[in-house]
Motif scaffolding. Structure first.
Motif, PDB file in Angstrom:
ATOM      1  N   ASN A 308      35.630  30.709  49.274  1.00  0.00           N
ATOM      2  CA  ASN A 308      36.168  29.931  48.157  1.00  0.00           C
ATOM      3  C   ASN A 308      36.140  30.726  46.863  1.00  0.00           C
ATOM      4  O   ASN A 308      37.107  30.757  46.095  1.00  0.00           O
ATOM      5  CB  ASN A 308      35.383  28.632  47.980  1.00  0.00           C
ATOM      6  CG  ASN A 308      35.618  27.643  49.109  1.00  0.00           C
ATOM      7  OD1 ASN A 308      36.508  27.850  49.942  1.00  0.00           O
ATOM      8  ND2 ASN A 308      34.836  26.582  49.144  1.00  0.00           N
ATOM      9  N   GLN A 309      34.996  31.378  46.595  1.00  0.00           N
ATOM     10  CA  GLN A 309      34.880  32.144  45.371  1.00  0.00           C
ATOM     11  C   GLN A 309      35.846  33.327  45.346  1.00  0.00           C
ATOM     12  O   GLN A 309      36.405  33.663  44.305  1.00  0.00           O
ATOM     13  CB  GLN A 309      33.442  32.649  45.201  1.00  0.00           C
ATOM     14  CG  GLN A 309      32.427  31.539  44.982  1.00  0.00           C
ATOM     15  CD  GLN A 309      31.823  31.069  46.290  1.00  0.00           C
ATOM     16  OE1 GLN A 309      32.480  31.050  47.324  1.00  0.00           O
ATOM     17  NE2 GLN A 309      30.567  30.678  46.246  1.00  0.00           N
ATOM     18  N   GLU A 310      36.039  33.963  46.489  1.00  0.00           N
ATOM     19  CA  GLU A 310      36.941  35.106  46.541  1.00  0.00           C
ATOM     20  C   GLU A 310      38.380  34.693  46.239  1.00  0.00           C
ATOM     21  O   GLU A 310      39.083  35.364  45.481  1.00  0.00           O
ATOM     22  CB  GLU A 310      36.870  35.762  47.918  1.00  0.00           C
ATOM     23  CG  GLU A 310      35.658  36.641  48.128  1.00  0.00           C
ATOM     24  CD  GLU A 310      35.826  37.512  49.354  1.00  0.00           C
ATOM     25  OE1 GLU A 310      36.389  38.613  49.223  1.00  0.00           O
ATOM     26  OE2 GLU A 310      35.403  37.085  50.438  1.00  0.00           O
ATOM     27  N   ILE A 311      38.815  33.589  46.840  1.00  0.00           N
ATOM     28  CA  ILE A 311      40.176  33.125  46.602  1.00  0.00           C
ATOM     29  C   ILE A 311      40.379  32.800  45.123  1.00  0.00           C
ATOM     30  O   ILE A 311      41.375  33.184  44.504  1.00  0.00           O
ATOM     31  CB  ILE A 311      40.486  31.895  47.475  1.00  0.00           C
ATOM     32  CG1 ILE A 311      40.693  32.320  48.935  1.00  0.00           C
ATOM     33  CG2 ILE A 311      41.721  31.170  46.972  1.00  0.00           C
ATOM     34  CD1 ILE A 311      41.964  33.097  49.182  1.00  0.00           C
ATOM     35  N   LEU A 404      31.969  37.572  40.347  1.00  0.00           N
ATOM     36  CA  LEU A 404      32.495  36.266  40.000  1.00  0.00           C
ATOM     37  C   LEU A 404      32.766  36.159  38.509  1.00  0.00           C
ATOM     38  O   LEU A 404      33.162  35.107  38.028  1.00  0.00           O
ATOM     39  CB  LEU A 404      31.508  35.182  40.441  1.00  0.00           C
ATOM     40  CG  LEU A 404      31.171  35.212  41.927  1.00  0.00           C
ATOM     41  CD1 LEU A 404      30.269  34.048  42.295  1.00  0.00           C
ATOM     42  CD2 LEU A 404      32.423  35.198  42.776  1.00  0.00           C
ATOM     43  N   SER A 405      32.525  37.241  37.757  1.00  0.00           N
ATOM     44  CA  SER A 405      32.881  37.258  36.348  1.00  0.00           C
ATOM     45  C   SER A 405      34.202  37.981  36.195  1.00  0.00           C
ATOM     46  O   SER A 405      34.333  39.118  36.618  1.00  0.00           O
ATOM     47  CB  SER A 405      31.814  37.979  35.527  1.00  0.00           C
ATOM     48  OG  SER A 405      30.703  37.165  35.320  1.00  0.00           O
ATOM     49  N   LEU A 440      32.275  32.011  37.695  1.00  0.00           N
ATOM     50  CA  LEU A 440      32.559  30.996  38.691  1.00  0.00           C
ATOM     51  C   LEU A 440      31.293  30.285  39.107  1.00  0.00           C
ATOM     52  O   LEU A 440      30.265  30.915  39.318  1.00  0.00           O
ATOM     53  CB  LEU A 440      33.192  31.623  39.942  1.00  0.00           C
ATOM     54  CG  LEU A 440      34.544  32.307  39.736  1.00  0.00           C
ATOM     55  CD1 LEU A 440      35.013  32.851  41.062  1.00  0.00           C
ATOM     56  CD2 LEU A 440      35.540  31.339  39.162  1.00  0.00           C
ATOM     57  N   GLN A 441      31.377  28.981  39.255  1.00  0.00           N
ATOM     58  CA  GLN A 441      30.315  28.200  39.854  1.00  0.00           C
ATOM     59  C   GLN A 441      30.880  27.547  41.094  1.00  0.00           C
ATOM     60  O   GLN A 441      31.950  26.953  41.059  1.00  0.00           O
ATOM     61  CB  GLN A 441      29.800  27.127  38.889  1.00  0.00           C
ATOM     62  CG  GLN A 441      29.051  27.710  37.686  1.00  0.00           C
ATOM     63  CD  GLN A 441      28.525  26.624  36.798  1.00  0.00           C
ATOM     64  OE1 GLN A 441      29.174  25.624  36.582  1.00  0.00           O
ATOM     65  NE2 GLN A 441      27.323  26.806  36.294  1.00  0.00           N
ATOM     66  N   SER A 442      30.176  27.660  42.198  1.00  0.00           N
ATOM     67  CA  SER A 442      30.680  27.148  43.463  1.00  0.00           C
ATOM     68  C   SER A 442      30.046  25.820  43.789  1.00  0.00           C
ATOM     69  O   SER A 442      28.827  25.696  43.822  1.00  0.00           O
ATOM     70  CB  SER A 442      30.369  28.147  44.582  1.00  0.00           C
ATOM     71  OG  SER A 442      30.679  27.596  45.826  1.00  0.00           O
TER      72      SER A 442
END
Length: 506
Positions: A308-311, A404-405, A440-442
């Motif tokens: 999810n984070q990668e997308i 994720l930044s 990003l926060q998952s």
């Protein structure tokens, strides 16, 4: 009668052709691919995915991604029929949340019934011809059959191709600036919302209706199905989904399927799971609808922990570089394809999971989210600087390392997001003046996923300490020093350089 039903499909298509397309979304697609040992890819069947993206009246928007299998007939029919069932006057701005949920559920039911009406003549003919087929004899080849039996066999094969197949669907509806999600099967929906401190909060809306979904297994158990056998098999009639559109085999002949034979009622259903409403007032971010093939390709390559984070990171990076949503969506799909292919040819631990991938579809709908503007500075929300973090040989390749930044913060550091708990019905953060693409926060509406990154984070600290503000052209100075490389190279090739003029930097 069959001609009338074929006309029904065509009329659905003509109805939806008159609806305006939504200009606030983009769609990227890629066909399936099977790799040969040398890494070359070959498409094994026509693309079976489908999608819709329409703008209706009263501020109504409808989006959908459909993952077809055994042909694209069901996916194509569902995208046309579902649009006609929802956007031709059925939805009104005066409807309550309960009304919208009811209309969505009824629409899926109509799509299922309408599809089976279009193939019931073929099913009847198939059942009739099956009475003339002799019991299977392995010692008798097709060419040894009588001419009449051969014609029957050929016609049965054609009929099977005509009636087989199904599809899963992920549908998003925006009405009165409220978001509703209707899901059937194993596609995925992500909502990325920017908070006032510049963090992107990632929410997976719902869980896939698959053979490892505990709620679905409990539903099957209540019908008399042995859930343990279903979980162990991992598939039902060749698919992992426990809810799907079409597929007459599991809808009408489920008693002939071993794992479903004990069911007291239809076990594989087309009833959608409805999530919402979620107010989109003051929301800055984007909505992602993905077919199963896209998410499976990325999870096969890097594992499921950070898919999810990668997308979301890929989408945010492309949004900062492109001024067309169509180009953004297509670029992200192509990046996933490259990731999947590169893992296969690398021969690493996960290469065995990446010998093929299915059709991929990604739909992006922005929510007050700015596209690229090269004239703006990072602090004005103009450009994002994604950092590509490679695998570390000292770590397991079952997890990917991604930063994720995505925005270069003013303090010249890179930070990673952390997990938070959230649901679709929670209050929406109000974006501030900071760029909407920072960290990003998952989160997941039902299950949390890991947002761990690259081990102890040393790679991020090294890059953060060397980070610099972009110059007036929007470029960041390189952080890799090639001085030592050129010194060694020059020493090894001194003679050749003196005779040929030299190839290194002068």
């Amino acid at each position: 009668m069959a001609a009338q039903r074929r006309s029904l499909i065509q009329s659905h298509q003509s109805w939806t052709d008159d609806l305006p397309l939504c200009q606030m979304c983009g769609v990227g697609t890629a066909p399936n691919c099977v790799y040969s040992p040398d890494g070359k890819g070959t498409q094994s069947h026509p693309n079976e995915d489908g999608h819709l993206r329409f703008r209706g009246e009263d501020g109504c928007f409808l989006y959908g991604v459909f993952n077809g299998y055994d042909g694209g007939r069901v996916a194509n029919f569902a995208s046309q029929c579902l649009t006609a069932e929802l956007l031709l006057g059925q939805l009104k701005s005066s409807h309550t949340d309960a009304d919208v949920r009811r209309i969505l559920t009824q629409a899926f039911d109509v799509v299922e019934k309408s599809y089976f009406e279009t193939i019931d003549d073929a099913l009847a003919e198939k059942a009739h011809l099956s009475n003339y087929v002799l019991p299977h004899n392995e010692n008798v080849s097709f060419h040894q059959l009588s001419p009449q039996s051969q014609k029957v066999q050929e016609r049965l094969k054609d009929l099977e191709q005509e009636v087989s197949g199904g599809a899963t669907a992920a549908v998003a509806l925006i009405l009165n600036n409220k978001l509703y999600i209707a899901n059937v099967g194993t596609n995925r929906v992500l909502l990325c919302k920017s908070s006032s401190d510049g963090q992107n909060q990632v929410l997976q809306i719902g869980r896939p209706h698959s053979t490892d979904n505990e709620d679905e297994l409990q539903r099957l158990t209540a019908l008399g199905v042995d859930a343990a056998r279903v979980r162990q098999a991992g598939q039902i009639a060749g698919q992992s989904s426990t809810r799907r559109l079409g597929d007459y085999r599991v809808k009408f002949n489920y008693s002939d399927i071993d794992t479903l034979s004990a069911a007291k009622a239809k076990p594989i259903i087309a009833e959608p799971e409805i999530h919402g409403s979620q107010s989109l007032d003051s929301v800055t971010g984007f909505l992602l609808l993905m077919s199963e093939g896209l998410i499976n390709a990325l999870e096969s390559a890097h594992g499921p922990e950070q898919a999810n984070q990668e997308i979301v990171a890929m989408v945010a990076a492309e949004l900062a570089l492109q001024n067309s949503l169509e180009a953004v969506a297509q670029s992200v799909v192509e990046r996933v394809m490259r990731v999947h292919h590169d893992v296969y040819v690398s021969g690493r631990q996960r290469a065995t999971h990446c010998s093929r991938h299915e059709d991929m579809t990604l739909l992006i709908r922005t929510l007050n989210y700015p596209l690229a503007d090269g004239a703006l500075t990072p602090t004005q929300g103009g450009r994002i600087y994604p950092v590509s973090v490679p695998y570390s040989n000292s770590q397991s390749t079952s997890k990917t390392s991604v930063t994720l930044s995505l925005v270069m913060p003013s303090q010249n550091t890179l930070t990673n997001g952390t997990n938070t708990a959230s649901t679709l019905e929670e209050g929406t953060p109000t974006p501030g003046s900071q760029s909407p693409t920072a960290t990003l926060q998952s989160t997941n509406t039902q299950t949390q996923s890991s947002s761990s990154s690259s081990g102890d984070g040393s790679l991020f600290r090294q890059r953060g300490s060397q980070a610099a503000q972009p110059d007036e052209t929007g470029r960041v100075p390189p952080y890799v020093d090639f001085t030592q490389f050129y010194r060694l190279w020059g020493g090894d090739h001194c003679d050749s350089q003196s005779t040929q003029g030299g190839l290194g930097p002068q």
